[in-house]
Write an enzyme that holds these catalytic residues in place. Structure first.
Site, short mmCIF file in Angstrom:
data_model
loop_
_atom_site.label_atom_id
_atom_site.label_comp_id
_atom_site.label_asym_id
_atom_site.label_seq_id
_atom_site.Cartn_x
_atom_site.Cartn_y
_atom_site.Cartn_z
N ASP A 74 0.85 -1.18 0.00
CA ASP A 74 0.00 0.00 0.00
C ASP A 74 0.89 1.24 0.00
O ASP A 74 1.89 1.30 0.72
CB ASP A 74 -0.89 -0.03 1.25
N ILE A 75 0.55 2.23 -0.83
CA ILE A 75 1.32 3.47 -0.87
C ILE A 75 1.01 4.28 0.39
O ILE A 75 -0.16 4.57 0.67
CB ILE A 75 0.99 4.29 -2.12
N HIS A 101 -5.46 14.78 -7.93
CA HIS A 101 -5.47 13.41 -8.44
C HIS A 101 -4.51 13.20 -9.60
O HIS A 101 -4.07 12.08 -9.85
CB HIS A 101 -6.89 13.01 -8.84
N ASN A 103 -3.16 13.02 -2.78
CA ASN A 103 -4.31 13.46 -3.59
C ASN A 103 -4.89 14.76 -3.04
O ASN A 103 -5.24 15.68 -3.80
CB ASN A 103 -5.38 12.38 -3.62
N ASP A 144 -2.08 10.10 -9.83
CA ASP A 144 -1.93 9.18 -10.96
C ASP A 144 -0.46 8.97 -11.32
O ASP A 144 -0.04 7.86 -11.65
CB ASP A 144 -2.69 9.72 -12.17
N LYS A 150 7.01 -16.97 -7.08
CA LYS A 150 7.03 -18.43 -6.96
C LYS A 150 8.29 -18.88 -6.23
O LYS A 150 9.19 -19.53 -6.81
CB LYS A 150 6.95 -19.07 -8.35
N GLU A 166 -4.82 2.40 -4.05
CA GLU A 166 -3.36 2.49 -3.96
C GLU A 166 -2.73 1.18 -3.52
O GLU A 166 -1.56 1.15 -3.14
CB GLU A 166 -2.96 3.62 -3.00
#
Length: 424
Positions: A304-305, A317, A312, A321, A354, A347
């Site tokens: 998560d940012i 915004h 924002n 982006d 793997k 966000e």
């Protein structure tokens, strides 16, 4: 499918002659262009070799600046020999090649085979544009519309360059445009006759080709049906997309449409990463892969940012982006052979590797470091980015929802403990 059983087959058979004629015209046009280009290249090479021979005859292959000079009276000498208004070498070149040739001292024509209407030589004239723009800089120049003495030529200019690297003059070789175009016209007549014969052959085999067209249509219909059923991984036959006719164009456009729809359905439009829907499908594939043997596992990370809402709210915004795209570019460094990344929502992003969590943590820490290096320059403001990661290892035979829930809890634990960290 037999032609007589297909309405469209009968229609195609009736219309076969029309595309055959169109193709014939197209081939004729293309062949005439090819003939022109081939003759153009041949003429250019011929003039270039003519100049090379002229340069050799003048012994311009190696000399110093001081050996090619003009005296106060305007007479030009080379190695002590007068070359102004001396025509033996240029006339010999024209007799041997048929091309008009000229020798220039800088931009001034001092010897030439080109004559005026009264029979005098076209000397003491200049070619300022060619000299200033090309030859004085050591560059060759070729043009199909060189106008000399009121006549058009296919002409080639080459600079005369001393051992010191200085352009001191030019050599010119040219053929009258009318002569070249007459040759092209004769070559085109043969090409047109050949194209006409090929057009007749195409019409003759129209019945056989119509059946092939029906097969192509059926293949295209199957491909369209797969798109309608969201099967975007089916490939269009190379026999269709490689065609140079209308069906080939339709096939290629359908492939482009398929790719666009696949990206629209499978990828997040802003970041280009997989969206959540595709991520869940790929997670199911990873679960199936890991469950085939207990020796295989994978690591799931949700990240998560940090303080994204603040970005924002503070900058807007558009800046948000840019932050999302910058993070996505870092995540795309993950090798597809090792796993995948996706935008989980807002966000939030996920990383699937793997490999066991102990090995995956090394890669995830590198990603966290790369994110810290991001600096977004937005309206004279520098916006820094950090992320918090919750990392969990998939345990064989367990539900993937449990792994996701574990990683999510670790993510929030990291946020509660100050953010900008990897928790596992």
């Amino acid at each position: 499918m037999k032609i007589y059983k297909s309405y469209i087959g009968r229609q195609l058979l009736v219309m076969a002659i029309i595309p055959a004629i169109i193709i014939g015209i197209a081939i004729t046009y293309m062949s005439t262009r090819v003939v022109y280009n081939v003759k153009l290249d041949d003429t250019k090479d011929f003039l270039k070799s003519t100049i090379a021979a002229l340069e050799f005859n003048y012994k311009f292959t190696s000399f110093s600046n001081s050996e090619f000079y003009e005296d106060k009276s305007g007479i030009v000498y080379f190695r002590g020999d007068k070359v102004s208004d001396e025509y033996e070498i240029v006339d010999m070149s024209k007799d041997f090649t048929g091309a008009e040739v000229s020798l220039f001292y800088e931009n001034k024509r001092i010897s030439t085979t080109i004559k005026r209407s009264d029979g005098s030589r076209f000397t003491k004239t200049t070619a300022n544009e060619v000299w200033n723009n090309y030859c004085s800089k050591g560059e060759n120049y070729f043009d199909t519309e060189v106008i000399i003495n009121g006549e058009k030529y296919f002409g080639y200019y080459m600079p005369i360059v001393s051992d010191e690297g200085l352009a001191v003059g030019m050599l010119f070789a040219g053929l009258p445009s009318a002569t070249v175009h007459n040759t092209i016209h004769r070559m085109n007549q043969s090409a047109i006759m050949l194209c006409a014969f090929l057009c007749i052959v195409v019409i003759a085999i129209a019945v056989l080709q119509t059946n092939k067209v029906l097969k192509i249509l059926n293949s295209v219909l199957r491909y369209v049906s797969d798109i309608n059923n969201e099967n975007f991984r089916h490939d269009m036959s190379n026999n269709i997309v490689n065609r140079n006719d209308e069906f080939g164009r339709i096939g290629r456009q359908l492939v482009e449409l398929n790719d666009s729809l696949r990206i629209s359905v499978e990828n997040d439009m802003l970041t280009g990463l997989y969206n959540r829907r595709v991520a869940m499908k790929k997670l199911d594939e990873c679960v199936a892969w890991a469950n085939r043997t207990n020796d295989e596992t994978f690591t799931f990370a949700i990240c998560d940012i940090d303080h994204f809402k603040k970005v924002n709210d503070t900058y807007g915004h558009s800046c948000g982006d840019l932050v999302l795209k910058a993070v996505a570019n870092v995540l795309l460094q993950i090798d597809e052979q090792e796993g995948f990344v996706a935008r989980w929502g807002g966000e939030e992003f996920i990383i699937v590797l793997k490999k066991p969590v102990g090995e995956a943590i090394v890669d995830i820490n590198k990603i966290a470091d790369e994110v810290r290096k991001i600096k977004i320059n937005y309206e004279d403001n520098i916006v820094g980015i950090t992320m918090t990661f919750g990392v969990a290892q998939y345990i064989s035979r367990q539900k993937i929802d449990l792994t996701i829930s574990t990683a999510d809890k670790l993510l929030y634990k990291g946020k509660e403990n100050g953010r900008d960290r990897v928790v596992f």
